[in-house]
Write an enzyme that holds these catalytic residues in place. Structure first.
Site, PDB file in Angstrom:
ATOM      1  N   TYR A 291     -23.526 -19.910  21.541  1.00 33.96           N
ATOM      2  CA  TYR A 291     -23.579 -21.213  21.617  1.00 33.96           C
ATOM      3  C   TYR A 291     -24.479 -21.742  22.812  1.00 33.96           C
ATOM      4  CZ  TYR A 291     -19.385 -21.161  18.954  1.00 33.96           C
ATOM      5  OH  TYR A 291     -18.356 -21.188  17.811  1.00 33.96           O
TER       6      TYR A 291
ATOM      7  N   LEU B 187     -11.858 -30.483  10.352  1.00 33.57           N
ATOM      8  CA  LEU B 187     -12.212 -31.858   9.686  1.00 33.57           C
ATOM      9  C   LEU B 187     -13.648 -31.566   8.831  1.00 33.57           C
ATOM     10  CD1 LEU B 187     -11.762 -34.075  12.802  1.00 33.57           C
ATOM     11  CD2 LEU B 187     -10.205 -33.613  10.924  1.00 33.57           C
TER      12      LEU B 187
ATOM     13  N   PRO C 292     -24.708 -27.382   2.516  1.00 34.86           N
ATOM     14  CA  PRO C 292     -24.723 -28.196   1.293  1.00 34.86           C
ATOM     15  C   PRO C 292     -23.776 -29.233   1.287  1.00 34.86           C
ATOM     16  CG  PRO C 292     -24.805 -25.739   1.056  1.00 34.86           C
ATOM     17  CD  PRO C 292     -24.658 -26.153   2.629  1.00 34.86           C
TER      18      PRO C 292
ATOM     19  N   ARG D 286     -16.403 -30.421   9.671  1.00 29.42           N
ATOM     20  CA  ARG D 286     -17.881 -30.753  10.253  1.00 29.42           C
ATOM     21  C   ARG D 286     -17.991 -32.348  10.344  1.00 29.42           C
ATOM     22  NH1 ARG D 286     -18.173 -25.956   8.060  1.00 29.42           N
ATOM     23  NH2 ARG D 286     -18.710 -24.370   9.487  1.00 29.42           N
ATOM     24  N   GLY D 287     -16.831 -33.015  10.444  1.00 29.20           N
ATOM     25  CA  GLY D 287     -16.741 -34.392  10.433  1.00 29.20           C
ATOM     26  C   GLY D 287     -17.036 -35.051   9.131  1.00 29.20           C
TER      27      GLY D 287
END
Length: 330
Positions: free
Chosen positions: A56, A205, A228, A207-208
């Site tokens: 990261y 979530l 996608p 990714r929002g």
């Protein structure tokens, strides 16, 4: 803060974990000061499980976490993923899980975190070129040496879990699990419960995607711009599912994110939900989800609002999906 046991006889950790990837730019820019304030808010609220990866921000995430944990290391349970190979431009080059590489990656992680040990160490992906027994065996040597406390896996399928468990007890599997990603329920979750391995759910979530308001757009370079489920008609179809879910949130007087987190938390006492909060207020919102009580009728309505087979688009692009051992049937 509610607690959960990691594995059959592992430590008690918070039922909610903080996923730290967002502090390294994957979802837009954020300052180190705000990131550290968020980590401190999580610890002060009783969140003990902090999840990072040595790739990261090419090590930046671990250095940030090490800075945030100065004087607070004993309050945190640190999970680290390793093995992903990245270029200077962020290009993904696969995984390296060779025993010598395992020990090399760990040496750098310990230095960046400023700690003598990692609580949970886990390959980010299964390396098809290296027998999983060799990888787990190398981490087991690091357990014996005192540098690692517990061993985990990430995105591993049921067969790989069983092979790994035969070498050394596996405490947890980190894998995407949400209302929009429920493939784990077919083979992997039953295998985890058979083996006594906890599930650490990321992407709770999506990714929002599961949020009260639709994203205005994904900037170039942000990971959602390549996923996608956030593209064209897929995004419209998926947001329609979220709209159906919002009918329930109005009745429960909660946010859509809270309902989604509460659903993941309801999956069992062996499931830990990771949230990718980047601000202190998001920590408070997520913790509020753990206080929600969902009845069997609530769960039925929630799952009917977001049927697993109605979600449009795969979790990742085709190239990355091909590298997920968890997507291969045993």
């Amino acid at each position: 803060m509610q607690s959960r046991t990691l594995g059959k006889s592992g430590p008690a950790i918070s039922a909610l974990g903080l996923g730290c990837m967002g502090f390294s730019g994957g979802y837009g820019s954020v300052t180190d000061a705000e990131s550290i304030a968020t980590i401190h808010a999580a610890l002060d609220a009783g969140v003990t499980y902090l999840d990072t990866g040595d790739f990261y921000g090419s090590g930046q995430n671990e250095m940030l976490l090490g800075k945030a944990l100065k004087g607070r290391r004993d309050r945190a349970f640190i999970g680290v993923k390793f093995g992903a190979l990245r270029g200077p431009d962020g290009t993904w080059y696969g995984s390296d899980n060779r025993p010598s590489s395992v020990k090399n990656f760990l040496a750098y992680t310990l230095r960046r975190l400023g700690t003598d040990y990692v609580d949970l160490y886990q390959p980010a992906r299964i390396d098809p070129a290296v027998p999983i027994e060799d990888t787990i065996g190398a981490i087991a040597e690091m357990v014996q040496a005192g540098y690692v406390r517990h061993i985990g896996l990430s995105e591993a399928g049921a067969a790989a879990l069983r092979r790994a468990q035969a070498v050394h007890p596996i405490a947890a599997l980190q894998i995407e699990y949400s209302l929009m990603s429920r493939g784990v329920e077919k083979e992997i979750l039953p295998a985890l419960r058979e083996l006594g391995i906890a599930l650490v759910a990321y992407g709770v979530l999506s990714r929002g995607l599961i949020a009260d308001h639709a994203l205005a757009g994904s900037a170039v370079g942000e990971i959602r711009s390549r996923m996608p489920r956030f593209q064209g008609e897929n995004l419209a179809r998926n947001r329609a599912l979220v709209g159906a879910l919002q009918q329930i949130t109005w009745e429960k007087n909660c946010t859509t994110a809270q309902l989604a987190i509460a659903w993941v938390a309801s999956r069992g006492d062996d499931v830990i939900a990771l949230v990718g909060a980047r601000r202190p207020d998001q920590i408070a919102n997520a913790i509020g989800a753990l206080k929600m009580q969902l009845s069997s009728a609530d769960l039925t309505r929630i799952e009917a609002a977001v049927p697993a087979d109605a979600v449009a688009g795969a979790r990742y692009g085709a190239a990355l999906m091909s590298h997920l051992d968890s997507e291969h049937t045993s």
